[in-house]
Design an enzyme around this catalytic site. Structure first.
Site, PDB file in Angstrom:
ATOM      1  CG  HIS A  87     -33.128 135.884  -0.367  1.00 42.49           C
ATOM      2  ND1 HIS A  87     -32.595 136.784   0.488  1.00 42.49           N
ATOM      3  CD2 HIS A  87     -32.387 134.668   0.021  1.00 42.49           C
ATOM      4  CE1 HIS A  87     -31.571 136.424   1.183  1.00 42.49           C
ATOM      5  NE2 HIS A  87     -31.571 135.063   0.795  1.00 42.49           N
ATOM      6  CG  ASP A 133     -33.179 140.100   1.015  1.00 39.73           C
ATOM      7  OD1 ASP A 133     -34.401 139.321   0.764  1.00 39.73           O
ATOM      8  OD2 ASP A 133     -32.086 139.654   0.937  1.00 39.73           O
ATOM      9  CB  SER A 228     -30.333 133.351   3.277  1.00 36.41           C
ATOM     10  OG  SER A 228     -29.401 133.845   2.400  1.00 36.41           O
TER      11      SER A 228
END
Length: 276
Positions: A87, A133, A228
């Site tokens: 992402h 991911d 992230s």
């Protein structure tokens, strides 16, 4: 499985310029399957300032397209490639990469800044389900390694069936230190966490694929916005990539990561890393 969409910059950028452009903090969120705890409390991540350059594989990313921009973390896995979350790269055209940093808001002699447009997101990445991911970014030329810039060790194929349950692990990054602030940490932080089995994690998030690995939210520790794509490392080996958590980094909830052992073939296919 219910999803709360990730926070992405909604403010347009006038120009794609690195360091710093008031970008936003990216993170994926999942709703707990049960009602969120009524006693809302901001989750101080519980971390400490890292010894400068003691985590030499840590990477800081500013990723942009023509409209949006966001911060992420990552890890150096070879002289030519950075590993991060899917992402973090999915909407991106250009990645501004900082290596060898400690005080990310300052210019340090150890820092190397690189721009790349070669962003490879897993072909089966699914935004709504938060699956596969992972992403790699190819650097335009090989890095010169220094004491402050070194690749992380990835798991071997002998670790494929290792769940790492109960392992002491470390998350690092410059992300938010609570769930509602809006500023980067000025220094690289880390927090020590414990890996839990997926059955425990599913009590919060519902059914998870084996390609997810979770850490406990005990002691009010975990990842938060801006972390992230950063590394989860146990005994010097990267076992996870920061992927998702609950909104606002609320106290006591687990953090979810992409399980690196499930992506070894993909990493080897898409980079120059040789997995033993």
């Amino acid at each position: 499985m219910k999803l709360i969409v990730f926070v992405l910059a909604i403010a347009a950028l006038e120009a794609a310029v690195p360091k710093f452009s008031d970008l936003e903090f990216l993170r994926m969120y999942k709703d707990p399957i049960n009602e969120v705890k009524s006693e809302f409390e901001l989750k101080i991540i519980g971390g400490d300032e890292a010894e400068p350059h003691s985590i030499p594989y840590q990477v800081f990313l500013e990723v942009q397209n023509d409209t949006f921009g966001w911060y992420c973390g990552g890890s150096l896995i070879s002289q030519n490639y950075v590993l991060t979350a899917g992402h973090c790269g999915f909407y991106g055209d250009t990645a501004f990469i900082t290596l060898g940093a400690h005080k990310i808001t300052e210019t340090e002699d150890t820092q190397v800044l690189i721009t790349s447009t070669d962003i490879i997101v897993h072909e089966n990445y699914h935004e709504a389900r938060i699956t596969n991911d992972v992403c790699v970014i190819k650097l335009p030329e090989p890095l010169t390694l220094t004491d402050a810039i070194q690749p992380v060790v990835l798991p071997s194929r002998s670790d494929i069936d290792n769940t790492f349950e109960g392992a002491d692990a470390r998350i690092s990054g410059w992300g938010l230190t609570d769930g509602q602030s809006h500023d980067l940490s000025e220094v690289l932080n880390y927090v020590d966490v414990t890996v839990i089995n997926n059955r425990q994690c599913e009590k919060t998030f519902g059914i998870l694929l084996p390609s997810v690995i979770c850490t406990s939210g005990a002691r009010n520790t975990g990842s938060c916005n801006g972390d992230s794509g950063g590394p989860l490392v146990a005994n010097g080996v990267q076992i996870g990539v920061v992927s998702f958590g609950v909104m606002d980094c609320i106290v006591g909830y687990p953090s979810g990561f992409s399980r690196v052992t499930r992506f070894l073939d993909w990493i080897e296919t898409n980079t120059d890393v040789v997995i033993n």
